[in-house]
Design an enzyme around this catalytic site. Sequence first.
Site, short mmCIF file in Angstrom:
data_model
loop_
_atom_site.label_atom_id
_atom_site.label_comp_id
_atom_site.label_asym_id
_atom_site.label_seq_id
_atom_site.Cartn_x
_atom_site.Cartn_y
_atom_site.Cartn_z
N LYS A 92 0.89 -1.17 0.00
CA LYS A 92 0.00 0.00 0.00
C LYS A 92 0.92 1.21 0.00
O LYS A 92 1.23 1.81 1.05
CB LYS A 92 -0.93 0.00 1.21
N ALA A 93 1.41 1.54 -1.17
CA ALA A 93 2.45 2.54 -1.35
C ALA A 93 1.86 3.81 -1.96
O ALA A 93 0.97 3.75 -2.82
CB ALA A 93 3.56 2.00 -2.26
#
Length: 297
Positions: free
Chosen positions: A158-159
């Site tokens: 989850k960048a």
Amino acid sequence: MSETFADRDGWIWQDGGLVPWRQARLHVLSHGLHYASSVFEGIRVYGGEPFLLTEHHRRLHSSAGHLGFALPFSVSELDAAAREVVAANRIDDGYLRPVAWCGSDTMSLGDEGNHVHVAIAGWPWPNVFGPRAGEVGIRLGTSAWRRPSPACAPVAAKAAAHYSVSSLAHAAAKRAGYDDALLLSHTGHLAEATGANLVLVMDGALHTPICDGFLDGITRRVAARLARRAGLTVIERHIPPTDLARAAEVFLTGTAYEIQPVTAVDGVDFPIGPVTRLIREGYTAEVRAPSESVVLR
């Protein structure tokens, strides 16, 4: 002047302790700002209790690992910090945003030698699409943007970097009169919305895309468990866009979106049907009794 997220009363946990909201800062030469070495989470708070808090912080650690850096705080330390934020800001129903990024020790493309910073903010937030979105649904328009191939990006993280596509797709959808965008995968199959997983109800079963270029969401897993508990079949597969015409119901799952009914995709209408209502009701019961929730592993 209206209040912004930079100018608020309250407290943010940053690098080990609570600081006044306006004093939570990063340097303009932070590696995370220039080279996207940044990961984050979204965590819902219901009745003052963060929902699946540990699961989210485990994923934050995992996301950082996918980007090649390690967090300086353990999962249990982050859990305790999040609860400090909830208490300090007196959050009843709201949202937490943990974020971790590489600092400004160096400005080389690699992040070697940079300290990793972590912050957790929180604020009241009842519903991302407004208080009646669960009753009236939202409309999606298919975006020209696609989710990347796993060979081209660390898609299990989850960048922050992945959300540039989400931001562009969402803005274009709003300009076209939709509430949100529907993105296809790198292979042209159905993928997800800009910040939530997609579920189609077909012949009484839940069909959801295989997450091979985007996140397997925590709320998606909750919805699948609730469906199976109700005796429904959950099928993960590559779904061609033409299958939308066969769907009886469509909904989205996500921490911010919760269980969000979809009433139209590209002008094709869908009812808010019994399966969507069943999952929504089950989710509401689940989040209001978090101590009884099953940890998803």
